[in-house]
Write a protein that holds these residues in place. Sequence first.
Motif, mmCIF file in Angstrom:
data_model
loop_
_atom_site.group_PDB
_atom_site.id
_atom_site.type_symbol
_atom_site.label_atom_id
_atom_site.label_comp_id
_atom_site.label_asym_id
_atom_site.label_seq_id
_atom_site.Cartn_x
_atom_site.Cartn_y
_atom_site.Cartn_z
ATOM 1 N N ILE A 268 0.838 -1.199 0.000
ATOM 2 C CA ILE A 268 0.000 0.000 0.000
ATOM 3 C C ILE A 268 0.873 1.250 0.000
ATOM 4 O O ILE A 268 0.515 2.282 -0.562
ATOM 5 N N LEU A 272 0.379 4.754 -2.173
ATOM 6 C CA LEU A 272 -0.087 5.904 -1.403
ATOM 7 C C LEU A 272 1.011 6.942 -1.205
ATOM 8 O O LEU A 272 0.761 8.046 -0.758
ATOM 9 N N LEU A 459 3.235 5.817 6.879
ATOM 10 C CA LEU A 459 2.847 4.486 6.403
ATOM 11 C C LEU A 459 3.867 3.440 6.817
ATOM 12 O O LEU A 459 5.060 3.585 6.552
ATOM 13 N N VAL A 466 -1.300 0.437 8.906
ATOM 14 C CA VAL A 466 -0.951 -0.491 7.816
ATOM 15 C C VAL A 466 -0.440 -1.833 8.345
ATOM 16 O O VAL A 466 -0.938 -2.891 7.938
ATOM 17 N N VAL A 521 -6.647 10.613 3.312
ATOM 18 C CA VAL A 521 -7.059 9.265 2.904
ATOM 19 C C VAL A 521 -8.062 8.735 3.924
ATOM 20 O O VAL A 521 -7.813 8.774 5.136
ATOM 21 N N ILE A 523 -9.584 5.988 6.041
ATOM 22 C CA ILE A 523 -9.058 4.710 6.542
ATOM 23 C C ILE A 523 -9.893 3.545 6.025
ATOM 24 O O ILE A 523 -9.363 2.460 5.757
ATOM 25 N N LEU A 526 -8.603 2.817 2.658
ATOM 26 C CA LEU A 526 -7.293 2.186 2.804
ATOM 27 C C LEU A 526 -7.442 0.698 3.104
ATOM 28 O O LEU A 526 -6.753 -0.146 2.520
ATOM 29 N N GLU A 529 -8.556 -1.119 -0.025
ATOM 30 C CA GLU A 529 -7.471 -1.239 -1.008
ATOM 31 C C GLU A 529 -6.501 -2.345 -0.611
ATOM 32 O O GLU A 529 -6.027 -3.113 -1.458
#
Length: 634
Positions: A268, A272, A459, A466, A521, A523, A526, A529
């Motif tokens: 990710i 991102l 991230l 993440v 973004v 969540i 996220l 994705e």
Amino acid sequence: MKSILLNIFNGRIVSPWWILFIDVGIVINSFVIAFVLRLNINLPSYSVSEMVLNCTIVSSLYLVSFLSFGSFKGVVRHSNYSEFKNLIVACFVAFSSSLFINELVGLLSDSWISTPRLALVFHFLMTSMLAFAFRMLVKETYSSLTKKDTSQNVYVYGAGEMGQITLEAIRNDRDNQYRVVGFIDDDASKWNMVLHSIPVISWEKAMTLSRGKQVNLVILAINHISVQRKHEITAACLDIGWKLKVMPSVGNWVNGISNQKQIRDIRIEDILGRDEIKLNLLEIMSGLENKVVLVSGAAGSIGSEIVRQLLRFPVQKIIMVDVAESALYDLQQELLLAHTDSPFEVILADVTNIQRMQEVFGTYKPQLVFHAAAYKHVPLMEQFPYEAIRVNVGGVKVMADLAIEYGVGKFVMVSTDKAVNPTNVMGASKRICEIYVQALSQQNNIQTQFVTTRFGNVLGSNGSVVPLFKKQIERGGPLTVTHKEITRYFMTIPEACQLVLEAGFMGQGGEIYVFDMGEPVKIDDLAKEMIRLSGLKLGEDIEIAYTGLRPGEKLYEELLANKENTLPTHHDKIMIGKVRRHQYEEVNSSINDLLFALKIESNHLLVSRMKDIVPEFKSQNSCFVSLDKVMPER
């Protein structure tokens, strides 16, 4: 038979001297063939002794050339382009020497029967081809013997240098599980070309051919590609049902080695993140050259990446300070493997221990300090305000005071977007740190320049969303999202640390630099994705559970950088925050009282003191909300 051949190959029982012997045998036999081809019907005019003499001279020259260039020393089954090139060069040097000596002796001696020039040319061509063919035969035989029947057909996205490196890494790996059946490239001029016997095709043609070739995996191998384009490729692959992997760029290879094991699933963070940051490398290099740099919290996500970034520059020594024993040991081992001559020192110590830190500053005399040591988890700090104050506030005070005492040139403190209008203890503790550092910088007669850097969520950092989602996906779910509308600003760890270095060498001290965090973004998006990137389907393979906001958690983070609250700098990603100035004497007294109160006061009283120092600190979804209405008596 196959197992016997594999044992011979894997055991490398063939000595390099045997390879040399075979090469010389090729030279001798090629000479005889070339001699016969050239003379043909005139062969009887030359005696056997003359041919043997010429053959001995030519073979000796080739032998000397092979020894000089070491063309026989490689492992034949792993021969590559550079070794083939070395072989051809060795043969050409021997051929040139043969031609020169043949002509020279012919001029000096009338009785000398020289070798025909064309025979020498034939000989050079045959020797080169046969020696090359011998190596290719061994290489291809070994490849065929070790090739797995379970190889998966794949496309490599990128027909440039990185794509060809990827192909070579796959082919050279004996445990190879991929079979490259095509290169995909966006450059129309490359379409219909053939690279290493593999066609270069367009994205549209790849989709058309994929069913017949049974391809369901694409390896992205492009050095310079925009994040937007990477996101488009990822989305297209997921829509088709292809899995996407990435070959990291050369700078990110583990131990600097290219092999098939470097190929990893796309993360990710890859889609991102943002395009590569342009750093003022000259300014950073001049600021770091031959300097002793101390990094506190060096084993953490941000601290360890700062260390890795610093190792790119000609620093004299890096002092890595952290209280986390295991994490510090892991970082030490990583750096020892990647940089055998790395100029670093590992210090296991607590930044709140003033006596221990005095010893470190006195021993190593750092000229720059990057202070990244802090507790950062919002719910835990809301539960344990004592630790947020002791480590975050107390640690900064110890380190900043010692920086002045020992004449440190630059002190860079890593802060957070949660310090902007804080709604939780962690954010408020970092805002107090900012206030103290900025107030210190306003004192007269100090040589230390104090700089603060603010950025949002990182991230992949320890404890961030993440890695949590990754673990939850591995366990089969559900993925836990606190609120369907919660949004955050993100940047990658390398991006954040590069901006920290850049900001560290701006200005004259006292500035709070804030970073452009890009677009927010959700969540929830996220999580969805990451589920798609894992090849799973939401609602079928895995679920998302909404758990409600945690103590101290905001639904929307403050926008760090806009024209109303920042001033521009020469770097478009870095701005100077407009914040209220504080008097050092007042701030120092308040913080000393706060740190002393750790010994005697309750959590509620401690948090109320924090709200006195940071009036904009308004608790949300927390047991400390009542303190915003009625201040308890002390």
